[in-house]
Design a protein around this motif. Sequence first.
Motif, PDB file in Angstrom:
ATOM      1  N   UNK A 104      35.830  25.512  34.702  1.00  0.00           N
ATOM      2  CA  UNK A 104      35.912  26.819  35.351  1.00  0.00           C
ATOM      3  C   UNK A 104      37.189  27.512  34.897  1.00  0.00           C
ATOM      4  N   UNK A 105      37.016  28.737  34.429  1.00  0.00           N
ATOM      5  CA  UNK A 105      38.148  29.571  34.030  1.00  0.00           C
ATOM      6  C   UNK A 105      38.328  30.645  35.092  1.00  0.00           C
ATOM      7  N   UNK A 106      39.549  30.843  35.527  1.00  0.00           N
ATOM      8  CA  UNK A 106      39.834  31.894  36.504  1.00  0.00           C
ATOM      9  C   UNK A 106      40.996  32.743  35.985  1.00  0.00           C
ATOM     10  N   UNK A 107      40.686  34.024  35.763  1.00  0.00           N
ATOM     11  CA  UNK A 107      41.721  34.971  35.341  1.00  0.00           C
ATOM     12  C   UNK A 107      42.038  35.876  36.532  1.00  0.00           C
ATOM     13  N   UNK A 108      43.307  36.124  36.765  1.00  0.00           N
ATOM     14  CA  UNK A 108      43.764  36.945  37.898  1.00  0.00           C
ATOM     15  C   UNK A 108      43.107  36.512  39.213  1.00  0.00           C
ATOM     16  N   UNK A 109      43.095  35.222  39.493  1.00  0.00           N
ATOM     17  CA  UNK A 109      42.378  34.756  40.689  1.00  0.00           C
ATOM     18  C   UNK A 109      43.119  35.089  41.981  1.00  0.00           C
ATOM     19  N   UNK A 110      42.340  35.254  43.039  1.00  0.00           N
ATOM     20  CA  UNK A 110      42.954  35.351  44.362  1.00  0.00           C
ATOM     21  C   UNK A 110      42.011  34.760  45.395  1.00  0.00           C
ATOM     22  N   UNK A 111      42.620  34.162  46.401  1.00  0.00           N
ATOM     23  CA  UNK A 111      41.835  33.547  47.471  1.00  0.00           C
ATOM     24  C   UNK A 111      41.443  34.630  48.459  1.00  0.00           C
ATOM     25  N   UNK A 112      40.168  34.683  48.806  1.00  0.00           N
ATOM     26  CA  UNK A 112      39.700  35.709  49.743  1.00  0.00           C
ATOM     27  C   UNK A 112      39.301  35.143  51.100  1.00  0.00           C
ATOM     28  N   UNK A 113      39.078  33.834  51.158  1.00  0.00           N
ATOM     29  CA  UNK A 113      38.691  33.235  52.441  1.00  0.00           C
ATOM     30  C   UNK A 113      39.018  31.746  52.424  1.00  0.00           C
ATOM     31  N   UNK A 114      39.488  31.255  53.556  1.00  0.00           N
ATOM     32  CA  UNK A 114      39.696  29.812  53.688  1.00  0.00           C
ATOM     33  C   UNK A 114      39.240  29.387  55.078  1.00  0.00           C
ATOM     34  N   UNK A 115      38.888  28.112  55.205  1.00  0.00           N
ATOM     35  CA  UNK A 115      38.636  27.583  56.541  1.00  0.00           C
ATOM     36  C   UNK A 115      38.825  26.072  56.535  1.00  0.00           C
ATOM     37  N   UNK A 116      38.971  25.534  57.720  1.00  0.00           N
ATOM     38  CA  UNK A 116      39.107  24.096  57.877  1.00  0.00           C
ATOM     39  C   UNK A 116      40.431  23.573  57.350  1.00  0.00           C
ATOM     40  N   UNK A 117      40.529  22.265  57.285  1.00  0.00           N
ATOM     41  CA  UNK A 117      41.776  21.624  56.893  1.00  0.00           C
ATOM     42  C   UNK A 117      41.469  20.252  56.315  1.00  0.00           C
ATOM     43  N   UNK A 118      42.216  19.879  55.287  1.00  0.00           N
ATOM     44  CA  UNK A 118      42.134  18.518  54.734  1.00  0.00           C
ATOM     45  C   UNK A 118      43.553  18.062  54.455  1.00  0.00           C
ATOM     46  N   UNK A 168      37.250  30.255  49.292  1.00  0.00           N
ATOM     47  CA  UNK A 168      36.462  31.188  48.493  1.00  0.00           C
ATOM     48  C   UNK A 168      37.459  32.037  47.722  1.00  0.00           C
ATOM     49  N   UNK A 169      37.238  32.162  46.421  1.00  0.00           N
ATOM     50  CA  UNK A 169      38.176  32.915  45.588  1.00  0.00           C
ATOM     51  C   UNK A 169      37.421  33.912  44.727  1.00  0.00           C
ATOM     52  N   UNK A 170      38.146  34.921  44.311  1.00  0.00           N
ATOM     53  CA  UNK A 170      37.614  35.924  43.404  1.00  0.00           C
ATOM     54  C   UNK A 170      38.469  35.858  42.140  1.00  0.00           C
ATOM     55  N   UNK A 171      37.820  35.969  40.985  1.00  0.00           N
ATOM     56  CA  UNK A 171      38.563  35.933  39.722  1.00  0.00           C
ATOM     57  C   UNK A 171      37.756  36.674  38.656  1.00  0.00           C
ATOM     58  N   UNK A 172      38.287  36.709  37.442  1.00  0.00           N
ATOM     59  CA  UNK A 172      37.596  37.321  36.308  1.00  0.00           C
ATOM     60  C   UNK A 172      37.347  36.250  35.256  1.00  0.00           C
ATOM     61  N   UNK A 173      36.230  36.409  34.524  1.00  0.00           N
ATOM     62  CA  UNK A 173      35.938  35.473  33.435  1.00  0.00           C
ATOM     63  C   UNK A 173      36.527  36.006  32.125  1.00  0.00           C
ATOM     64  N   UNK A 174      36.207  35.349  31.010  1.00  0.00           N
ATOM     65  CA  UNK A 174      36.815  35.728  29.722  1.00  0.00           C
ATOM     66  C   UNK A 174      36.374  37.110  29.253  1.00  0.00           C
ATOM     67  N   UNK A 175      35.303  37.650  29.850  1.00  0.00           N
ATOM     68  CA  UNK A 175      34.886  39.014  29.532  1.00  0.00           C
ATOM     69  C   UNK A 175      35.424  40.022  30.546  1.00  0.00           C
TER      70      UNK A 175
END
Length: 162
Positions: free
Chosen positions: A69-83, A106-113
């Motif tokens: 998995x490649x993530x460009x400019x990623x950011x987390x948009x949602x989290x829940x629970x704990x580990x 849950x994260x949002x990012x851009x691919x190589x395109x």
Amino acid sequence: MAVREIREIGDPILSKTCKEVKEVSERTLELIDDMFETMYEANGVGLAAPQVGILKRIVVIDTTGEDPILMINPRIVETSGEQTGYEGCLSVPGKSGIVTRPNYVKAMAYNENMEPFTIEGTELMARAICHELEHLDGHLYTERVEGELVNVETENGDDDEE
Ligand code: NI
């Protein structure tokens, strides 16, 4: 493709904030290929660009060895629970420590395109996303460790290092 040198804790580049990627050039694609190769060669499950000395918001993750998995400019948009569990980092070789993370991310990012996508994961994937994204803002998991860092066996290439 080439394996790049992994920067280790104490290297000032690991404390810097990375810049957004505006366009994916040939050079960026080469960096991405090298990041995957470097991560696999080191038996890691994730690698962030600053770990190879490049201050760009690029992360690669593969928690199974078959799911790059490649993530460009990623950011987390949602989290829940704990580990709570052991975590390692390719920039902190031979060490591991207990860190509490969200169990779902849950994260949002851009691919190589430079096309946006969302990705979600639990357990190791959630942990890897949190860990790698923190690298982009100059943070290491060692800042979050509960208790002491412990030594781990690295002779056979310890898994779960990010
Ligand atoms: Ni790491």
